[in-house]
Design an enzyme around this catalytic site. Structure first.
Site, PDB file in Angstrom:
ATOM      1  CE1 TYR A  75      -4.278   1.598   0.909  1.00 56.63           C
ATOM      2  CE2 TYR A  75      -2.762   3.213   1.798  1.00 56.63           C
ATOM      3  CZ  TYR A  75      -4.025   2.864   1.367  1.00 56.63           C
ATOM      4  OH  TYR A  75      -5.030   3.798   1.415  1.00 56.63           O
ATOM      5  CE1 TYR A  86      -4.838   5.361  -1.729  1.00 54.79           C
ATOM      6  CE2 TYR A  86      -7.072   6.194  -1.934  1.00 54.79           C
ATOM      7  CZ  TYR A  86      -6.041   5.729  -1.153  1.00 54.79           C
ATOM      8  OH  TYR A  86      -6.203   5.620   0.197  1.00 54.79           O
TER       9      TYR A  86
END
Length: 405
Positions: free
Chosen positions: A313, A363
């Protein structure tokens, strides 16, 4: 123990762009239908749904049941804390399948930031947990959520910590101080991550930055957003959706020759390690307890050297830097040297964010990293790693999964 008892049998996504014409609901449907088609499963046979909790995910189960023609949901669940739901949603899906609460579970994430507000905003008008009760579109009506958000603001906002970028800039600065890095050391390390991921994206037709090359001068000359983080140290803001389908292992083998098995999944919260909520000092600053990483690998029955690639992430470039250490791939305080000297490119010992990550693909709160790991293990990725068998997908505070062929 869930090792190899469930598998991902289908993946799907929409295009990624700064603004797409569809609503989040329409994008979710497109991604879910693509995942089900990839799995060879009729939408009406879906009996489980897992998603990120509001205000992060706005597409509800009733919307999808009607739109997809699902006969009955026997299991549905949601997980809070944004990207820290990454390992939780697949854990919920796996637990439901193993407990026979559902047989075919879809996990999804849809974003329409062009219509609902940008997550990077620090003025209360985005959907990421900053807006008060009087906020505009995208805010969650649940008063308990609003109270929690206001509590966080009362501790953080007076000190200038109003967005994730500002919070992680502070963490990056502390990392440099603790490990005695010069400004140039830190710039080189963060730049190495951003530039490597851009190169991955340049070879990925799904990436928003596929046609935008970046070198060291481009990186360094970009404007400072929150020191020491520059423009290209921060993730993209975009619209798009991802989905994947989880079934039992026996069903998965009947559906396809290349299912991707779940070996383990973790999530964790402990006192003063609440993700994204506060900044604290000392050892508590590192949100990922070592015991959680140990549990992730022990449950999977593998070691660090067994991992062929990692999808970390990366809302900021600092996060994969620290994740290399938190997950035990690099000794504490040495990842800055590792990314500049060894690197995380396709020929490195551990390729990282091979799709371009949040910095250069899109994203989606880590969900596109799951899809990339599945493609790598199937052997169909744009930046294909040589013969991978095991992949790790993880967020910086311990929400993670290990997947295998």
């Amino acid at each position: 123990m869930i090792r190899r008892e469930v598998a991902i049998v289908g993946i799907g996504q929409t295009a990624y762009a700064k603004a797409l014409p569809g609503t989040a609901w329409e994008l979710a449907i497109e991604a879910i239908l693509a995942a089900l088609a990839d799995a060879g499963i009729d939408p009406k046979d879906v009996d489980g749904l897992c998603r990120f909790a509001p205000p992060f995910e706005t597409v509800s189960e009733p919307q999808l049941v009607r739109a997809l023609g699902i006969r009955e949901l026997t299991f549905f669940a949601e997980s809070p804390l944004g990207g820290e739901a990454l390992g939780a949603v697949i854990a919920h899906a796996a637990a439901a399948v193993k407990a026979r609460l559902a047989s075919t579970v879809v996990v999804y994430r849809a974003l329409s930031q062009s219509k609902g507000g940008r997550f990077g905003r620090a003025d209360g008008r985005g959907p990421g947990g900053a807006a008060p009760a009087t906020a505009t579109a995208g805010a969650d009506p649940n008063p308990h959520v609003v109270v929690a958000e206001e509590d966080n603001r009362s501790f953080a906002w007076p000190y200038g910590l109003m967005s994730p970028g500002q919070l992680f800039a502070l963490w990056a600065r502390r990392y440099a101080i603790v490990n005695r890095l010069t400004d140039e050391d830190l710039t080189q390390a963060l730049g190495a991550i951003a530039i490597t991921q851009r190169r991955y994206a340049n070879n990925n037709p799904n990436a928003m930055m596929r046609d935008r090359k970046m070198d060291a001068d481009d990186y360094r000359n970009a404007r400072m957003i929150s020191e020491p983080l520059r423009l290209f140290d921060l993730c993209l803001e975009n619209d798009g959706a991802c989905a994947y389908v989880v079934t039992g292992a026996e069903t998965a083998r009947a559906l396809r020759d290349d299912p991707v098995y779940l070996l383990s999944a973790t999530q964790t919260i402990s006192p003063y390690r609440e993700p994204m909520g506060i900044y604290v000092t000392g050892e508590l600053l590192e949100l990922f307890p070592p015991a959680t990483a140990a549990r992730l690998f022990a449950d999977a029955g593998v070691g660090r050297t067994d991992i062929d690639l990692a999808e970390f992430y990366d809302a900021t470039s600092y996060m994969p830097l620290r994740s290399l250490e938190s997950y035990g791939f690099v000794p504490d305080g040495q990842a800055w040297r590792y990314v500049t000297e060894t690197g995380t490119g396709p020929d490195s010992p551990l390729p990282v964010n091979t799709h371009g990550g949040h910095l250069s693909e899109a994203y989606l709160h880590g969900m596109n990293g799951v899809l990339e790991a599945v493609r790598q293990l199937r052997g169909t990725a744009s930046n294909q790693v040589a013969d991978p068998e095991i992949a790790l997908v993880g967020a910086p505070a311990g929400s993670a999964m290990i997947l295998a062929r």
